[in-house]
Design a protein around this motif. Structure first.
Motif, mmCIF file in Angstrom:
data_model
loop_
_atom_site.group_PDB
_atom_site.id
_atom_site.type_symbol
_atom_site.label_atom_id
_atom_site.label_comp_id
_atom_site.label_asym_id
_atom_site.label_seq_id
_atom_site.Cartn_x
_atom_site.Cartn_y
_atom_site.Cartn_z
ATOM 1 N N GLU A 42 64.523 33.194 38.258
ATOM 2 C CA GLU A 42 63.072 33.254 37.548
ATOM 3 C C GLU A 42 62.563 34.807 37.683
ATOM 4 O O GLU A 42 61.371 35.501 37.968
ATOM 5 N N LYS A 140 57.651 38.868 43.098
ATOM 6 C CA LYS A 140 57.401 39.058 41.854
ATOM 7 C C LYS A 140 56.971 40.955 41.369
ATOM 8 O O LYS A 140 56.200 41.148 41.875
ATOM 9 N N MET A 162 55.362 36.157 46.651
ATOM 10 C CA MET A 162 54.943 35.470 45.698
ATOM 11 C C MET A 162 54.415 33.782 47.109
ATOM 12 O O MET A 162 53.792 32.875 46.229
ATOM 13 N N GLU A 163 53.519 34.663 48.329
ATOM 14 C CA GLU A 163 53.304 33.638 48.674
ATOM 15 C C GLU A 163 52.009 33.842 48.621
ATOM 16 O O GLU A 163 51.257 33.251 49.444
ATOM 17 N N ASP A 164 51.619 35.415 48.663
ATOM 18 C CA ASP A 164 50.126 35.605 47.936
ATOM 19 C C ASP A 164 49.069 34.081 47.292
ATOM 20 O O ASP A 164 49.686 33.477 46.321
ATOM 21 N N GLU A 166 47.467 34.320 44.754
ATOM 22 C CA GLU A 166 46.819 34.674 43.862
ATOM 23 C C GLU A 166 47.849 35.166 42.747
ATOM 24 O O GLU A 166 47.580 35.710 41.587
ATOM 25 N N ALA A 167 49.428 34.986 43.472
ATOM 26 C CA ALA A 167 50.153 35.807 42.817
ATOM 27 C C ALA A 167 50.460 34.255 41.919
ATOM 28 O O ALA A 167 50.629 35.524 40.637
ATOM 29 N N LYS A 168 49.978 33.750 41.018
ATOM 30 C CA LYS A 168 50.513 33.274 39.955
ATOM 31 C C LYS A 168 49.096 33.868 38.859
ATOM 32 O O LYS A 168 50.063 34.007 37.362
ATOM 33 N N ASP A 169 48.110 34.596 39.001
ATOM 34 C CA ASP A 169 47.619 35.448 38.427
ATOM 35 C C ASP A 169 48.459 36.652 37.726
ATOM 36 O O ASP A 169 47.686 37.055 36.965
ATOM 37 N N TYR A 170 48.868 36.897 38.501
ATOM 38 C CA TYR A 170 49.957 38.914 38.351
ATOM 39 C C TYR A 170 51.276 38.807 37.607
ATOM 40 O O TYR A 170 51.942 37.968 38.055
ATOM 41 N N ASN A 171 51.489 38.904 36.922
ATOM 42 C CA ASN A 171 52.880 39.257 35.731
ATOM 43 C C ASN A 171 52.901 40.209 35.570
ATOM 44 O O ASN A 171 54.356 40.057 34.545
ATOM 45 N N ASP A 175 47.798 42.716 34.689
ATOM 46 C CA ASP A 175 46.992 42.500 35.585
ATOM 47 C C ASP A 175 46.226 42.649 36.548
ATOM 48 O O ASP A 175 45.463 42.442 37.142
#
Length: 289
Positions: A42, A140, A162-164, A166-171, A175
């Protein structure tokens, strides 16, 4: 995989050190023994936090010392603290490095035209949590800035924990620009001017100071991992760097756990911290050029 730290010496003094241990309590090098990847499939990386956000002490992986503990940089015989250049206070991200990477000073980068700075690759972690000194987090990669520091390539990789929440929103780097407006511009400004109070000129950047995207940044990280592999196997001369490690059996510098413990035992016991000089809180004002 988890890691802990052991502090030695008195904080805010020149004998202060932060050593690292693995999940079994064995001493390791944060430079050589913590895996670069937390999840290779990943493209999730480990990052060692050297400087928590809002703090000023220039802590760094001691690349020339056995086991490479964290220690505070020294300039002109004094502990080094980064200046506050208005409107910034201390470091504006959690700052650190990706283990098992190395910016080879003998390699001229094809994009920047400059050789590496002889250190692990730097990260700026932009999440909401203020991390602690010596914390090892999973990150990430979002992009990178190519700073030219006194003629050397000094990549600054933008990452998020990765534990933030909002991490899923930053790619990708865009972003960051969209969700944290002004943060990337502040990052360039910080790196450009942070040495000016020391009487040095503003730093320069490759790519006209523009950030490169996630894919570019990951390629840069992977290339520095390749340089590190050559270093740890002695295919590249280490020079003053210390490659002592405990987890790379094919490395000529791999040592026993007892030998690693003896390195830590030889340092001063952990003690009461000394006060930080009041001058560290001074704010400097310079007209932007």
């Amino acid at each position: 995989m988890s890691f802990t730290i052991e502090e030695r010496g008195k904080p805010n003094t020149q004998d202060y050190r932060v050593f690292f241990k693995d999940s079994e309590g064995k001493y390791i090098s944060p430079f050589h023994d913590i895996p670069m990847y937390a999840d290779e499939d990943e493209n999730i990386f480990h990052a060692v936090i050297e400087v928590p956000r809002w703090t000023n002490a220039k802590m760094e992986i001691a690349t020339k010392d056995p086991l490479n503990p964290l220690k505070q940089d020294i300039k002109k015989g004094n502990l080094r603290y980064v200046a506050n250049v208005f409107p910034h206070k201390g470091y504006i991200w959690n700052y650190g490095a990706i283990p098992q990477t190395w910016e080879d000073p003998g390699h001229k980068d094809g994009d920047t035209g400059c050789c590496g700075d002889n250190d692990p690759i730097d990260i700026c972690e932009i999440g909401s949590k203020v991390c602690s000194r010596g914390e090892v987090i999973k990150v990430k990669v979002l992009g990178t800035l190519a700073m030219i520091d006194e003629g050397e390539t000094d990549w600054k990789v933008i990452v998020i924990n990765m534990e933030d929440p909002e991490a899923k929103d930053y790619n990708n780097i865009e972003d960051v620009r969209r969700l944290k407006p002004g943060y990337l511009e502040a990052t360039v400004d910080w790196f450009k001017r942070y040495k000016v109070p020391d009487g040095k000129p503003e730093n320069q950047f490759a790519f006209n100071g523009e950030f490169k995207d996630k894919d570019f940044a990951i390629d840069v990280v992977k290339s520095t991992h390749g340089f590190w592999k050559a270093l740890i196997s002695q295919k590249t001369a280490a020079g003053e760097l210390n490659c002592m490690n405990t987890c790379n059996p094919d490395s000529p510098s791999c040592c026993s756990n007892d030998k690693a413990k003896s390195v830590v035992d030889a340092t001063a016991c952990f003690g009461e911290e000394s006060p930080i000089p009041t001058t560290v809180d001074k704010w400097y004002y310079f007209e932007k050029k």
